[in-house]
Design a protein around this motif. Structure first.
Motif, PDB file in Angstrom:
ATOM      1  N   THR A  37      -1.528  14.591   9.266  1.00 45.20           N
ATOM      2  CA  THR A  37      -1.522  16.616   8.914  1.00 45.20           C
ATOM      3  C   THR A  37      -0.355  16.309   7.462  1.00 45.20           C
ATOM      4  O   THR A  37      -0.815  16.514   6.465  1.00 45.20           O
ATOM      5  CB  THR A  37      -1.205  17.176   9.052  1.00 45.20           C
ATOM      6  OG1 THR A  37      -2.861  17.171  10.558  1.00 45.20           O
ATOM      7  CG2 THR A  37      -1.868  18.623   8.611  1.00 45.20           C
ATOM      8  N   ASP A 311      -9.247  17.443   7.868  1.00 40.19           N
ATOM      9  CA  ASP A 311      -8.507  16.954   9.037  1.00 40.19           C
ATOM     10  C   ASP A 311      -8.956  17.190  10.374  1.00 40.19           C
ATOM     11  O   ASP A 311      -9.400  18.087  10.426  1.00 40.19           O
ATOM     12  CB  ASP A 311      -7.302  18.007   8.825  1.00 40.19           C
ATOM     13  CG  ASP A 311      -5.911  17.655   9.208  1.00 40.19           C
ATOM     14  OD1 ASP A 311      -5.597  16.122   9.877  1.00 40.19           O
ATOM     15  OD2 ASP A 311      -5.212  18.771   9.924  1.00 40.19           O
ATOM     16  N   ASP A 312      -8.709  16.133  11.549  1.00 37.47           N
ATOM     17  CA  ASP A 312      -9.136  16.465  13.101  1.00 37.47           C
ATOM     18  C   ASP A 312     -10.323  16.199  13.043  1.00 37.47           C
ATOM     19  O   ASP A 312     -10.729  17.061  13.751  1.00 37.47           O
ATOM     20  CB  ASP A 312      -8.112  17.669  13.488  1.00 37.47           C
ATOM     21  CG  ASP A 312      -6.854  16.613  13.548  1.00 37.47           C
ATOM     22  OD1 ASP A 312      -6.327  15.547  13.276  1.00 37.47           O
ATOM     23  OD2 ASP A 312      -5.803  17.827  13.961  1.00 37.47           O
TER      24      ASP A 312
HETATM   25 MG   LIG Z   1      -2.510  17.217  12.647  1.00 38.55          MG
END
Ligand SMILES: [Mg+2]
Ligand SMILES: Nc1ncnc2c1ncn2[C@@H]1O[C@H](COP(=O)(O)OP(=O)(O)O)[C@@H](O)[C@H]1O
Length: 371
Positions: A37, A311-312
């Motif tokens: 991240t 993200d993710d």
């Molecule tokens: Mg992360």
């Protein structure tokens, strides 16, 4: 537009990093806490001059170091073909931002030139948290779309700070009274700015909402009607009068209790607040649709696709929503994409049918390398 390379120095958990990136899809794979991240956040810095996560820039300096640098080289469709953006901060000093080594006089001049959109597990905070979160989100989007709005907002906030300082002094018994003349002079300037912000926020929503609704319908299982509405004390009111009417209360509370800084955006599903009514899945669809509408508007306004930071998504979204996002990746709705995941096999499986060029990077404890 695409980001060709990214260089970091003492940024968050990185000592240094240097990456050559794909104009297609870039995958950052690594365990939790490894720094995936943080890489997306570095790209966010290049686009918006600030972190998507940390409230204060100094938190982005690696612990124990006294400065950070984030540098990116962009390819553009126009002359010059390559442009270098660098953000740096030394502990205790002002953040600097340069474009081809030339410092910007104002950070605001950079906003909107290299648009980026982040889709993250925290997006549902927009639904769950207070009005400040939503105002910040829409202000940031509108600032990227419209420089006039950004200038207006900066002026409004500067006047509001001065106004609040006057209110604080007035309420402080040790100082002898307050300068009401000064307050009235500030209000005379503040009133038209607030009124203009209302007009621009309303105009923005009338364009944004239909795009948002289309994305929601494509993401969601149900056929439920969703919308967002603008809530402002200034709607249909005279702001100058509101300021006068609330003056006594403002002095008592030592802050400005009415104005554009209290506007909100209300998220509705079947006319009931999404926060209390919608399921978790519906809330996730709602949040992603907000972001996809953001992407579409930025792309249309600037005739260049924003960088997309995912993200993710494999961890936090269910298959149906992942599939929809990947369809959009595959059909090249998006331009350059950066995604993070913990599992290389899962990522490769998910991307099996994506034909755009893919680069994979392994992230381990603040070290990143192409796989
Ligand atoms: Mg992360
Ligand atoms: N200023 C900093 N100095 C050192 N480490 C930091 C700093 N800011 C964040 N980190 C570390 O970065 C790691 C998290 O990185 P992150 O990119 O969020 O991981 P993930 O791979 O799970 O996305 C955490 O271990 C956190 O402590």
């Amino acid at each position: 537009m695409s980001l060709d390379s990214l260089q970091l120095l003492f940024f968050k958990n990185y000592d240094e990093a240097a990456l050559r990136l794909s104009p297609g899809l870039n995958c950052f794979i690594g365990d939790n806490g490894s720094g995936k991240t943080n890489l997306l956040d570095a790209i966010h810095y290049l686009s918006l001059t600030k972190s998507a996560i940390s409230a204060s820039d100094s938190l982005s300096i690696k612990q124990g170091a006294d400065f950070f640098v984030v540098k990116g080289v962009f390819s553009t469709n126009s002359e010059p073909e390559h442009e270098t953006i660098q953000v740096s901060l030394r502990q205790g000093q002002k953040k600097t931002l340069t474009h081809d080594k030339q410092p910007y006089e104002r950070m605001a001049d950079h906003i909107g030139r290299y648009p980026a959109v982040l889709i993250s597990p925290y997006d549902t905070d927009l639904i769950r948290q207070g009005s400040e979160e939503r105002r910040k989100y829409f202000d940031s989007l509108m600032a990227q779309l419209d420089h006039q709005f950004l200038e207006l907002l900066i002026s409004y906030n500067a006047l509001l700070r001065q106004r609040n300082a006057v209110l604080k002094q007035g309420g402080d018994r040790s100082s002898h009274g307050f300068d009401r003349e000064y307050l009235l002079a500030l209000d005379e300037q503040l009133a038209p700015l607030g009124q203009q912000l209302t007009v621009l926020r309303e105009a923005f929503l009338s364009e944004y909402v239909p795009i948002f609704q289309r994305h929601y319908q494509q993401l969601a299982d149900g056929r439920e009607a969703v919308t967002l509405t603008y809530k402002s004390e200034l709607l249909g009111a005279d702001f100058a009068q509101l300021l006068r009417a609330n003056e006594r209360r403002d002095f008592a509370l030592q802050r400005s209790t009415t104005g554009s800084h209290r506007d909100d955006f209300v998220f509705l599903m079947e006319d009931i607040p999404v926060k209390s009514h919608a399921s978790q899945g519906q809330q996730k669809s709602f949040a992603i649709a907000l972001k996809l509408a953001q992407f579409e508007m930025l792309a249309a306004r600037q005739q260049q696709k924003p960088l997309l930071l995912l993200d993710d998504i494999f961890d936090r979204l269910d298959d149906k929503r992942i599939a929809r996002l990947l369809e959009l990746v595959a059909d090249e709705t998006f331009g350059q994409v950066f995604l993070t995941d913990t599992n290389l096999e899962r990522t490769d499986q998910a991307l099996a049918r994506v034909t755009i060029p893919i680069l994979r990077f392994r992230v381990q404890n603040g070290v990143v390398a192409a796989v």
